[in-house]
Design a protein around this motif. Sequence first.
Motif, PDB file in Angstrom:
ATOM      1  N   ASP A   1       0.827  -1.214   0.000  1.00  0.00           N
ATOM      2  CA  ASP A   1       0.000   0.000   0.000  1.00  0.00           C
ATOM      3  C   ASP A   1       0.855   1.255   0.000  1.00  0.00           C
ATOM      4  O   ASP A   1       0.593   2.201   0.734  1.00  0.00           O
ATOM      5  CB  ASP A   1      -0.964  -0.016   1.189  1.00  0.00           C
ATOM      6  N   SER A   2       1.914   1.246  -0.824  1.00  0.00           N
ATOM      7  CA  SER A   2       2.780   2.413  -1.004  1.00  0.00           C
ATOM      8  C   SER A   2       3.567   2.775   0.243  1.00  0.00           C
ATOM      9  O   SER A   2       3.990   3.922   0.408  1.00  0.00           O
ATOM     10  CB  SER A   2       1.962   3.627  -1.475  1.00  0.00           C
ATOM     11  N   GLY A   3       3.766   1.823   1.150  1.00  0.00           N
ATOM     12  CA  GLY A   3       4.570   2.075   2.335  1.00  0.00           C
ATOM     13  C   GLY A   3       3.802   2.564   3.531  1.00  0.00           C
ATOM     14  O   GLY A   3       4.408   2.853   4.571  1.00  0.00           O
ATOM     15  N   ARG A   4       2.476   2.646   3.425  1.00  0.00           N
ATOM     16  CA  ARG A   4       1.708   3.079   4.594  1.00  0.00           C
ATOM     17  C   ARG A   4       1.749   2.029   5.698  1.00  0.00           C
ATOM     18  O   ARG A   4       1.695   2.349   6.877  1.00  0.00           O
ATOM     19  CB  ARG A   4       0.268   3.393   4.183  1.00  0.00           C
ATOM     20  N   SER A   5       1.838   0.768   5.308  1.00  0.00           N
ATOM     21  CA  SER A   5       1.982  -0.305   6.297  1.00  0.00           C
ATOM     22  C   SER A   5       2.965  -1.327   5.756  1.00  0.00           C
ATOM     23  O   SER A   5       3.101  -1.502   4.537  1.00  0.00           O
ATOM     24  CB  SER A   5       0.626  -0.965   6.589  1.00  0.00           C
ATOM     25  N   TRP A   6       3.661  -2.001   6.680  1.00  0.00           N
ATOM     26  CA  TRP A   6       4.662  -2.992   6.312  1.00  0.00           C
ATOM     27  C   TRP A   6       4.376  -4.291   7.061  1.00  0.00           C
ATOM     28  O   TRP A   6       4.052  -4.272   8.250  1.00  0.00           O
ATOM     29  CB  TRP A   6       6.068  -2.498   6.655  1.00  0.00           C
ATOM     30  N   HIS A   7       4.519  -5.396   6.367  1.00  0.00           N
ATOM     31  CA  HIS A   7       4.324  -6.703   6.963  1.00  0.00           C
ATOM     32  C   HIS A   7       5.689  -7.354   7.170  1.00  0.00           C
ATOM     33  O   HIS A   7       6.497  -7.429   6.236  1.00  0.00           O
ATOM     34  CB  HIS A   7       3.451  -7.577   6.068  1.00  0.00           C
ATOM     35  N   ASP A   8       5.938  -7.806   8.396  1.00  0.00           N
ATOM     36  CA  ASP A   8       7.158  -8.535   8.687  1.00  0.00           C
ATOM     37  C   ASP A   8       6.982  -9.962   8.178  1.00  0.00           C
ATOM     38  O   ASP A   8       6.215 -10.747   8.740  1.00  0.00           O
ATOM     39  CB  ASP A   8       7.441  -8.533  10.190  1.00  0.00           C
ATOM     40  N   VAL A   9       7.691 -10.291   7.095  1.00  0.00           N
ATOM     41  CA  VAL A   9       7.570 -11.610   6.472  1.00  0.00           C
ATOM     42  C   VAL A   9       8.912 -12.337   6.529  1.00  0.00           C
ATOM     43  O   VAL A   9       9.251 -13.115   5.635  1.00  0.00           O
ATOM     44  CB  VAL A   9       7.051 -11.501   5.023  1.00  0.00           C
ATOM     45  N   SER A  10       9.664 -12.093   7.590  1.00  0.00           N
ATOM     46  CA  SER A  10      10.993 -12.676   7.736  1.00  0.00           C
ATOM     47  C   SER A  10      10.926 -14.200   7.804  1.00  0.00           C
ATOM     48  O   SER A  10      10.022 -14.764   8.445  1.00  0.00           O
ATOM     49  CB  SER A  10      11.666 -12.154   9.002  1.00  0.00           C
ATOM     50  N   PRO A  11      11.871 -14.889   7.158  1.00  0.00           N
ATOM     51  CA  PRO A  11      11.896 -16.358   7.261  1.00  0.00           C
ATOM     52  C   PRO A  11      12.080 -16.783   8.712  1.00  0.00           C
ATOM     53  O   PRO A  11      12.899 -16.212   9.443  1.00  0.00           O
ATOM     54  CB  PRO A  11      13.102 -16.749   6.410  1.00  0.00           C
ATOM     55  N   PRO A  12      11.349 -17.760   9.183  1.00  0.00           N
ATOM     56  CA  PRO A  12      11.500 -18.227  10.564  1.00  0.00           C
ATOM     57  C   PRO A  12      12.923 -18.720  10.836  1.00  0.00           C
ATOM     58  O   PRO A  12      13.545 -19.370   9.990  1.00  0.00           O
ATOM     59  CB  PRO A  12      10.501 -19.392  10.643  1.00  0.00           C
ATOM     60  N   GLY A  13      13.439 -18.374  12.013  1.00  0.00           N
ATOM     61  CA  GLY A  13      14.756 -18.834  12.417  1.00  0.00           C
ATOM     62  C   GLY A  13      15.918 -18.149  11.741  1.00  0.00           C
ATOM     63  O   GLY A  13      17.064 -18.608  11.863  1.00  0.00           O
ATOM     64  N   ALA A  14      15.669 -17.030  11.043  1.00  0.00           N
ATOM     65  CA  ALA A  14      16.734 -16.344  10.302  1.00  0.00           C
ATOM     66  C   ALA A  14      17.325 -15.164  11.061  1.00  0.00           C
ATOM     67  O   ALA A  14      18.066 -14.370  10.485  1.00  0.00           O
ATOM     68  CB  ALA A  14      16.203 -15.865   8.954  1.00  0.00           C
ATOM     69  N   GLY A  15      17.044 -15.047  12.344  1.00  0.00           N
ATOM     70  CA  GLY A  15      17.440 -13.857  13.095  1.00  0.00           C
ATOM     71  C   GLY A  15      18.927 -13.603  13.163  1.00  0.00           C
ATOM     72  O   GLY A  15      19.360 -12.470  13.387  1.00  0.00           O
ATOM     73  N   GLU A  16      19.757 -14.630  12.966  1.00  0.00           N
ATOM     74  CA  GLU A  16      21.203 -14.450  13.006  1.00  0.00           C
ATOM     75  C   GLU A  16      21.793 -14.144  11.640  1.00  0.00           C
ATOM     76  O   GLU A  16      23.006 -13.929  11.526  1.00  0.00           O
ATOM     77  CB  GLU A  16      21.866 -15.709  13.576  1.00  0.00           C
ATOM     78  N   LEU A  17      20.968 -14.106  10.614  1.00  0.00           N
ATOM     79  CA  LEU A  17      21.471 -13.916   9.250  1.00  0.00           C
ATOM     80  C   LEU A  17      21.461 -12.448   8.853  1.00  0.00           C
ATOM     81  O   LEU A  17      20.718 -11.636   9.401  1.00  0.00           O
ATOM     82  CB  LEU A  17      20.618 -14.716   8.266  1.00  0.00           C
ATOM     83  N   GLU A  18      22.314 -12.145   7.878  1.00  0.00           N
ATOM     84  CA  GLU A  18      22.393 -10.794   7.315  1.00  0.00           C
ATOM     85  C   GLU A  18      21.906 -10.848   5.878  1.00  0.00           C
ATOM     86  O   GLU A  18      22.611 -11.315   4.979  1.00  0.00           O
ATOM     87  CB  GLU A  18      23.840 -10.280   7.355  1.00  0.00           C
ATOM     88  N   PHE A  19      20.679 -10.375   5.648  1.00  0.00           N
ATOM     89  CA  PHE A  19      20.157 -10.317   4.289  1.00  0.00           C
ATOM     90  C   PHE A  19      20.660  -9.042   3.616  1.00  0.00           C
ATOM     91  O   PHE A  19      20.499  -7.946   4.146  1.00  0.00           O
ATOM     92  CB  PHE A  19      18.629 -10.339   4.297  1.00  0.00           C
ATOM     93  N   ARG A  20      21.276  -9.204   2.440  1.00  0.00           N
ATOM     94  CA  ARG A  20      21.838  -8.051   1.734  1.00  0.00           C
ATOM     95  C   ARG A  20      21.285  -7.857   0.326  1.00  0.00           C
ATOM     96  O   ARG A  20      21.601  -6.873  -0.313  1.00  0.00           O
ATOM     97  CB  ARG A  20      23.372  -8.184   1.655  1.00  0.00           C
ATOM     98  N   ASP A  21      20.516  -8.811  -0.163  1.00  0.00           N
ATOM     99  CA  ASP A  21      19.959  -8.656  -1.501  1.00  0.00           C
ATOM    100  C   ASP A  21      18.629  -9.387  -1.553  1.00  0.00           C
ATOM    101  O   ASP A  21      18.462 -10.440  -0.937  1.00  0.00           O
ATOM    102  CB  ASP A  21      20.912  -9.231  -2.550  1.00  0.00           C
ATOM    103  N   ILE A  22      17.680  -8.815  -2.281  1.00  0.00           N
ATOM    104  CA  ILE A  22      16.392  -9.452  -2.498  1.00  0.00           C
ATOM    105  C   ILE A  22      15.933  -9.118  -3.905  1.00  0.00           C
ATOM    106  O   ILE A  22      16.071  -7.984  -4.368  1.00  0.00           O
ATOM    107  CB  ILE A  22      15.339  -9.026  -1.443  1.00  0.00           C
ATOM    108  N   GLU A  23      15.421 -10.120  -4.599  1.00  0.00           N
ATOM    109  CA  GLU A  23      14.879  -9.954  -5.942  1.00  0.00           C
ATOM    110  C   GLU A  23      13.432 -10.422  -5.908  1.00  0.00           C
ATOM    111  O   GLU A  23      13.146 -11.555  -5.493  1.00  0.00           O
ATOM    112  CB  GLU A  23      15.669 -10.786  -6.951  1.00  0.00           C
ATOM    113  N   ALA A  24      12.511  -9.550  -6.324  1.00  0.00           N
ATOM    114  CA  ALA A  24      11.081  -9.880  -6.291  1.00  0.00           C
ATOM    115  C   ALA A  24      10.510  -9.843  -7.698  1.00  0.00           C
ATOM    116  O   ALA A  24      10.790  -8.919  -8.471  1.00  0.00           O
ATOM    117  CB  ALA A  24      10.335  -8.910  -5.396  1.00  0.00           C
ATOM    118  N   PHE A  25       9.698 -10.835  -8.027  1.00  0.00           N
ATOM    119  CA  PHE A  25       9.050 -10.886  -9.323  1.00  0.00           C
ATOM    120  C   PHE A  25       7.672 -10.246  -9.285  1.00  0.00           C
ATOM    121  O   PHE A  25       7.149  -9.822 -10.309  1.00  0.00           O
ATOM    122  CB  PHE A  25       8.932 -12.338  -9.781  1.00  0.00           C
ATOM    123  N   ASP A  26       7.070 -10.194  -8.094  1.00  0.00           N
ATOM    124  CA  ASP A  26       5.760  -9.590  -7.899  1.00  0.00           C
ATOM    125  C   ASP A  26       5.533  -9.471  -6.396  1.00  0.00           C
ATOM    126  O   ASP A  26       6.484  -9.588  -5.618  1.00  0.00           O
ATOM    127  CB  ASP A  26       4.653 -10.433  -8.568  1.00  0.00           C
TER     128      ASP A  26
END
Length: 388
Positions: free
Chosen positions: A103-128
């Motif tokens: 919704d254009s950034g008005r709200s954000w959903h935390d969709v983090s992979p379970p158990g990934a709290g120790e990881l450093e995500f640096r890239d994401i590619e989305a198709f939709d």
Amino acid sequence: MGNPRRSAEHRTGRGTGRGTGRTTVRAVAAALCAAALAVSLTGPAGAAQATRETADPGAISRAAQIWGLKETGTAVRFRGLAAVDHRTAWAAGSRGTVLRTADSGRSWHDVSPPGAGELEFRDIEAFDGRTAVVLAIGEGEASRIYRTADGGATWSESFRNTDPRAFYDCVAFFDRSNGLAMSDPVDGKYRIAATRDGGRSWRILPSGGMPPAQPGEAGFAASGQCLVTAGTRDVWLATGGGATARVLHSADRGRNWTAATTPVPAGDPARGVFALAFRDRGRGIAVGGDYRTGQPSPSAAAVSRDGGRSWQESATPPPAYRSGVAWLPRTRAAALAVGPTGTDLTLDAGRTWHTVDTGSFDTVDCVPTACWASGEKGRVARLEPSRR
């Protein structure tokens, strides 16, 4: 390598909801250039080519508040970013965090992979808005790839690096099926993993077509833009840390590569090319510098007109280190570069740059209907119409 690129900073540490694409492009042009950048809205083929003569630096500097900050509800650093459209974007960052907005950034959903709290995500590619691939960086098994096909409700781990010598930095796709991920050199050559099924599975490509790495050379996991594609087969890889900052190019989806030297300063683990953007198979921009706070970054940008075979220093580069770059939608020669000290605009395909914002961002991503940026302290923003 024991160097600052694997520090917390760079290793463990890339409106309205109803606006049409054409309306958004008009707003982008107005916000950035006031009346200086006249963009035809008849479609991509009719976009006016902006040149240095059409740019008024004074008008550009007066185009205030080009970024509209969005409240994400977190303070993690988002170096991974994927823009889908003017409503939908994904952000990936530290503490295994992945957020998605529809919704254009008005709200954000935390969709983090379970158990990934120790990881450093640096890239994401989305198709939709439902399908995305996210890369975690780090030595050995810290480098992983996850995939979702239901908007982040569930994730599958599709790749886990088992070689302690490898360190994956970036991931990029040619289309919804074919993509690559790159690692720092192993046995003296960059390592490339490939997928043909949209990130569901990965295989390591043979290294015979990869030129040798320079001593101390590696990629920067700073913005998700050290590996980029254009078209269906061309891919480029950015390097630093060696004697020279290079850009490697493959025209066959990562099997055979050639290397070209850039004028961006290197010769130090903290210097080199951090991000690339190619408008098409020919026109490219490289940005980088020295990421250390307070260190000068002369010649922090370069341009190519021949698909990365040769690079020329920007006549007026950004004033400081820049970690992300993206071409503006539906223009032939306008692009944005971002970094911790601000955002710069070029209207002449990277030859000259003008600072248009002083807020901190690490990466920027543009699609035909929107540009998004993200960075430290939970900062995510969208390019907004001028409020003047």
